[in-house]
Design a protein around this motif. Structure first.
Motif, PDB file in Angstrom:
ATOM      1  N   MET A   1       1.635 -29.699 -61.224  1.00 15.64           N
ATOM      2  CA  MET A   1       1.683 -30.789 -61.189  1.00 15.64           C
ATOM      3  C   MET A   1       3.342 -31.019 -60.799  1.00 15.64           C
ATOM      4  N   ALA A   2       3.648 -29.955 -61.196  1.00 16.00           N
ATOM      5  CA  ALA A   2       5.045 -30.221 -60.967  1.00 16.00           C
ATOM      6  C   ALA A   2       5.298 -29.700 -58.955  1.00 16.00           C
ATOM      7  N   ARG A   3       5.074 -29.044 -58.862  1.00 17.24           N
ATOM      8  CA  ARG A   3       4.798 -28.596 -57.282  1.00 17.24           C
ATOM      9  C   ARG A   3       4.552 -30.142 -56.329  1.00 17.24           C
ATOM     10  N   ARG A   4       3.251 -30.569 -56.736  1.00 19.21           N
ATOM     11  CA  ARG A   4       2.658 -31.637 -55.985  1.00 19.21           C
ATOM     12  C   ARG A   4       3.318 -32.724 -56.370  1.00 19.21           C
ATOM     13  N   GLY A   5       4.020 -33.217 -56.929  1.00 16.13           N
ATOM     14  CA  GLY A   5       5.002 -34.127 -57.123  1.00 16.13           C
ATOM     15  C   GLY A   5       4.240 -35.598 -57.579  1.00 16.13           C
TER      16      GLY A   5
ATOM     17  N   MET B   1      -3.364 -21.304 -43.630  1.00 14.95           N
ATOM     18  CA  MET B   1      -3.102 -21.965 -44.675  1.00 14.95           C
ATOM     19  C   MET B   1      -2.993 -20.987 -46.019  1.00 14.95           C
ATOM     20  N   ALA B   2      -2.043 -21.827 -47.231  1.00 13.16           N
ATOM     21  CA  ALA B   2      -1.408 -21.053 -48.390  1.00 13.16           C
ATOM     22  C   ALA B   2      -2.392 -21.104 -49.259  1.00 13.16           C
ATOM     23  N   GLU B   3      -2.260 -20.196 -50.745  1.00 12.66           N
ATOM     24  CA  GLU B   3      -3.733 -19.753 -51.179  1.00 12.66           C
ATOM     25  C   GLU B   3      -3.457 -20.819 -52.542  1.00 12.66           C
ATOM     26  N   ARG B   4      -4.365 -21.301 -52.832  1.00 12.46           N
ATOM     27  CA  ARG B   4      -4.426 -22.752 -53.632  1.00 12.46           C
ATOM     28  C   ARG B   4      -4.784 -21.547 -55.321  1.00 12.46           C
ATOM     29  N   SER B   5      -3.927 -21.937 -56.073  1.00 12.70           N
ATOM     30  CA  SER B   5      -4.687 -21.352 -57.413  1.00 12.70           C
ATOM     31  C   SER B   5      -6.024 -22.260 -58.185  1.00 12.70           C
ATOM     32  N   GLY B   6      -6.473 -21.815 -59.368  1.00 10.13           N
ATOM     33  CA  GLY B   6      -7.141 -22.420 -60.699  1.00 10.13           C
ATOM     34  C   GLY B   6      -5.954 -24.314 -60.815  1.00 10.13           C
ATOM     35  N   GLY B   7      -4.638 -23.673 -60.930  1.00 10.41           N
ATOM     36  CA  GLY B   7      -4.125 -25.253 -60.974  1.00 10.41           C
ATOM     37  C   GLY B   7      -3.809 -26.073 -59.648  1.00 10.41           C
TER      38      GLY B   7
ATOM     39  N   GLU C   1      -5.478 -31.564 -57.858  1.00  9.63           N
ATOM     40  CA  GLU C   1      -6.002 -31.866 -56.747  1.00  9.63           C
ATOM     41  C   GLU C   1      -7.390 -32.848 -57.131  1.00  9.63           C
ATOM     42  N   THR C   2      -8.298 -32.495 -58.281  1.00  7.51           N
ATOM     43  CA  THR C   2      -9.001 -32.855 -59.242  1.00  7.51           C
ATOM     44  C   THR C   2      -8.863 -34.642 -59.627  1.00  7.51           C
ATOM     45  N   LEU C   3      -8.058 -34.166 -61.090  1.00  5.47           N
ATOM     46  CA  LEU C   3      -7.350 -35.230 -61.217  1.00  5.47           C
ATOM     47  C   LEU C   3      -6.116 -36.038 -59.981  1.00  5.47           C
ATOM     48  N   GLU C   4      -6.287 -35.938 -59.040  1.00 12.09           N
ATOM     49  CA  GLU C   4      -5.175 -37.304 -57.781  1.00 12.09           C
ATOM     50  C   GLU C   4      -6.532 -37.893 -57.550  1.00 12.09           C
ATOM     51  N   ALA C   5      -7.522 -37.207 -57.347  1.00 11.42           N
ATOM     52  CA  ALA C   5      -9.264 -37.465 -56.905  1.00 11.42           C
ATOM     53  C   ALA C   5      -9.330 -38.784 -57.575  1.00 11.42           C
TER      54      ALA C   5
END
Length: 68
Positions: free
Chosen positions: A37-41, A1-7, A12-16
């Motif tokens: 945000m740019a990575r996830r699009g 699993m890839a590491e996630r940053s605080g960003g 993810e919370t904003l998306e939810a």
């Protein structure tokens, strides 16, 4: 699993919550969130020139659309 940053967690919370647009000023303090945000699009970051402009734009967007 890839590491996630605080960003990543913030985005993810904003998306939810169903957020589609974020108004603000990109700076060193929130760059990890803007990068995520740019990575996830999934969320569009709308850059403003002034903090009050970002706040008024977000308020107007919420009033006009009824969305966060």
């Amino acid at each position: 699993m890839a590491e996630r940053s605080g960003g990543d967690v913030v985005v993810e919370t904003l998306e939810a919550l169903g957020v589609e647009h974020v108004f603000g000023i990109a700076s060193i303090h929130n760059l990890p969130i803007v990068d995520a945000m740019a990575r996830r699009g999934t969320i569009t970051f709308i850059d403003a020139r002034h903090e009050q402009n970002a706040a008024h734009s977000a308020d107007a967007y919420a009033r006009a659309t009824g969305k966060l």
